[in-house]
Design an enzyme around this catalytic site. Sequence first.
Site, PDB file in Angstrom:
ATOM      1  N   GLU A 122      29.524  21.801  -0.683  1.00  0.00           N
ATOM      2  CA  GLU A 122      30.191  22.598   0.347  1.00  0.00           C
ATOM      3  C   GLU A 122      31.351  21.833   0.980  1.00  0.00           C
ATOM      4  OE1 GLU A 122      27.745  24.180   3.751  1.00  0.00           O
ATOM      5  OE2 GLU A 122      27.405  25.814   2.326  1.00  0.00           O
TER       6      GLU A 122
ATOM      7  N   HIS B  14      12.968  14.848 -20.012  1.00  0.00           N
ATOM      8  CA  HIS B  14      12.468  15.626 -21.145  1.00  0.00           C
ATOM      9  C   HIS B  14      13.062  17.031 -21.165  1.00  0.00           C
ATOM     10  CE1 HIS B  14       9.306  12.612 -22.172  1.00  0.00           C
ATOM     11  NE2 HIS B  14       9.597  12.241 -20.940  1.00  0.00           N
TER      12      HIS B  14
ATOM     13  N   LYS C 251      29.508  36.737   2.799  1.00  0.00           N
ATOM     14  CA  LYS C 251      28.898  37.344   3.982  1.00  0.00           C
ATOM     15  C   LYS C 251      29.560  38.680   4.318  1.00  0.00           C
ATOM     16  CE  LYS C 251      26.960  33.284   6.326  1.00  0.00           C
ATOM     17  NZ  LYS C 251      26.989  32.406   7.517  1.00  0.00           N
TER      18      LYS C 251
END
Lengths: 441, 441
Positions: B287, B308, B422
């Site tokens: 961010e 793995h 938003k």
Amino acid sequence: MANMVTVDNGRALRGLRSGAMEEMLDRSAHELYRLVHRTGPGAEFTGWLDLPDRIGPALLRRIDETAASLRNRADVVVLCGIGGSYLGARAGLDFLETGDDRATSSRPAILYAGNNLSPRSLRKTLEQVNDREFSVIVVSKSGTTLETMVTFHMLWTELVHRFGEPAARSRVIAITDPAHGVLRTMAIDKGFVSFDLPQDVSGRYSVLTPTGLLPFAVRGFDVQAILQGAAQQRAAAMETQSQDNDTLVYASTRRLLGRSGKAVELFAAFEPSVHYLAEWWKQLFGESEGKAGKGIFPATADYTTDLHALGQFVQQGSPCLFETVLRLRAAGADMTFTSTPDLHDDLDYLNGALLSSMNQAAEESTVQAHGEGEIPVIQISAVDTSERSFGAIVFFFQLSCAIGGYLLGVDPFDQPGVEMYKRALHALLSTPACQRSTDLP
Amino acid sequence: MANMVTVDNGRALRGLRSGAMEEMLDRSAHELYRLVHRTGPGAEFTGWLDLPDRIGPALLRRIDETAASLRNRADVVVLCGIGGSYLGARAGLDFLETGDDRATSSRPAILYAGNNLSPRSLRKTLEQVNDREFSVIVVSKSGTTLETMVTFHMLWTELVHRFGEPAARSRVIAITDPAHGVLRTMAIDKGFVSFDLPQDVSGRYSVLTPTGLLPFAVRGFDVQAILQGAAQQRAAAMETQSQDNDTLVYASTRRLLGRSGKAVELFAAFEPSVHYLAEWWKQLFGESEGKAGKGIFPATADYTTDLHALGQFVQQGSPCLFETVLRLRAAGADMTFTSTPDLHDDLDYLNGALLSSMNQAAEESTVQAHGEGEIPVIQISAVDTSERSFGAIVFFFQLSCAIGGYLLGVDPFDQPGVEMYKRALHALLSTPACQRSTDLP
């Protein structure tokens, strides 16, 4: 056959030369042909293509009987494995849980172990089985994977201590190579119930072997429906013309994006129960493609959680990535939002809305916002979180991944790089410092 | 002051022009100067620099008293927040747990909620508080974050239903803007105990505010030691010449690697309890840097588990990444491996070895193998998993990140891209389809 997994690449192709997609689809169809006719690299590890049929009635019956016996005697089943001997099972178990406790409360809880070397983690596992009736499923092709075998050793010691050796033997199920290796020898020697890990299937393609199917059966999920979903998806991929073939569309789109310079594929879903499916996806693609200096780096995100962490980067950061969003409706009861006017939280406009509708709106908004941010977005839609859907999703990604490996010019079924780490670790562990209880600096 | 966090970039600089590191360190020192003297971008959000001192005795006492009151009356504390209002607290709580249940079994359990919109997830939270004494800490600067506020609304309804409104009021702690916003107004209106989120600290830099400190105190951790660790790390960063200044070395090394074309930084540790610290790191760097088309994509791995899964890609895949390994010794009891010769698992050579030594060997092997694979590896060593060490690590990464943002030419304290999502979400939710309980397609 109806497609259970569909792909929308309409937001992913911006800026690509016209005709590029058609060419890549043709190449993908050719690679599918090579794969199915076993003429490509690693053909000796393409047994997973046949698994939906190969799991016959006799094996299914053994899986069911073993699962029933585990349900009868164990409150906890410890699944001891790592990588492909672990992620597929966990992916399916989380994906398939409906969140309805009544359906599964009589089933043994599943604990995951043998996937790290943290003392804290192993201690916690031993505490969780303490005083509970437990059994162990140990999964390792060779029986030499350190994390799994060290943990199994300690669980075995605990089983013998708690129940005595004869009873301990009946509390272990080994899933391993049919004929060779330390774990197969041990299973024969101790008389463990055992299942075969087919020699022509590598770990990350083994969900539809007993590695995944036995744990799914223990939790009461419909193993046959999983296999039917996989078979249906396979039929769709084999019988559909390339431009309408979602498996080829996904493989081709990500190859074009990789070729255009995208270094990262960010796989996201809007349901936390998909988290381990994403982890499984990460191994599948990372290990299959990441060799010879090639491959798209596989990253994952749990939305909406990670929209508040990675969302900024996706939206406006370095254009090094594209996004693959898995869309589905999670099973289980929904919730309705009821506003409480006296709380003054400005949420009255949501009164009566379903939480799933808000989540769906978040999904739409994200695809829209990231699209406006010029991030290529591939949307993959699955029907729901049923067994049939899970089988289809697994087969869809395995097949796309194998084709993607061929498009890239690598063998998608080997993992030579992992051996370097294993060799270095074994060399270090064999030095005197680690053979005694000395503190390393 | 002794450095609690040290950086070794010896395996990261291969192929870089000689002198490049010195030049970048000089630039980093200059950016540190600009940061501390509040002359860089976003200077109004650099309050986190002073937090180790600014949390005075009065606030610490209030945190302690509130934590004590929560411990007295609650079996479960639900932490309701997302992004920076969530990850720092969870990072610290997991990092600091010793795995020794005796020390913390009398403390309330912490549940995390308000960080997604999944009905399954919220239903599970409500089931987990059902019939238990619970309180809620709700964290949101504005009080308009949908995930958090919808969840809080439902938890509030449950509190009122269970305990009646007067008692419910005393079971909520709000952490929010000192003066403005929906949650501040609600806290005043309802008389919730509340704490301030300082206006000059953005969410991802807020661990050392009540957002993190109150949950840490609830679980009985030493909040003052955390602040002291941060202060010590700050002093080390301010007082050390640039070539020996680990904070500047980390910021400079990753900037050089980014400039040389590395698209991805893979942050890894060998202890599962560091998982959420890595998630916090991901938000912090993603961010802060991911804007204006810039930034290194932050990815994380839990080793050895992910060796793995991702190990193959790291070792031999596309050279798009470098690796940052956080090395530390986890607190808590160790375990000794005792071989059982009759099991024939070829592990006799490990008889008497500590599990932590094996884990340490895996760490060494990984750094060595990835180094041989020509992957740049930055090693960051912290002392242990104590409170003091946690404070130092938090401050180290925050300061490196801020300097890194300046080096990159961005404001590391804003997040304009999150607003797009938003806005799109709010627009969609305000349409009639979501205001009723209709199923979206």
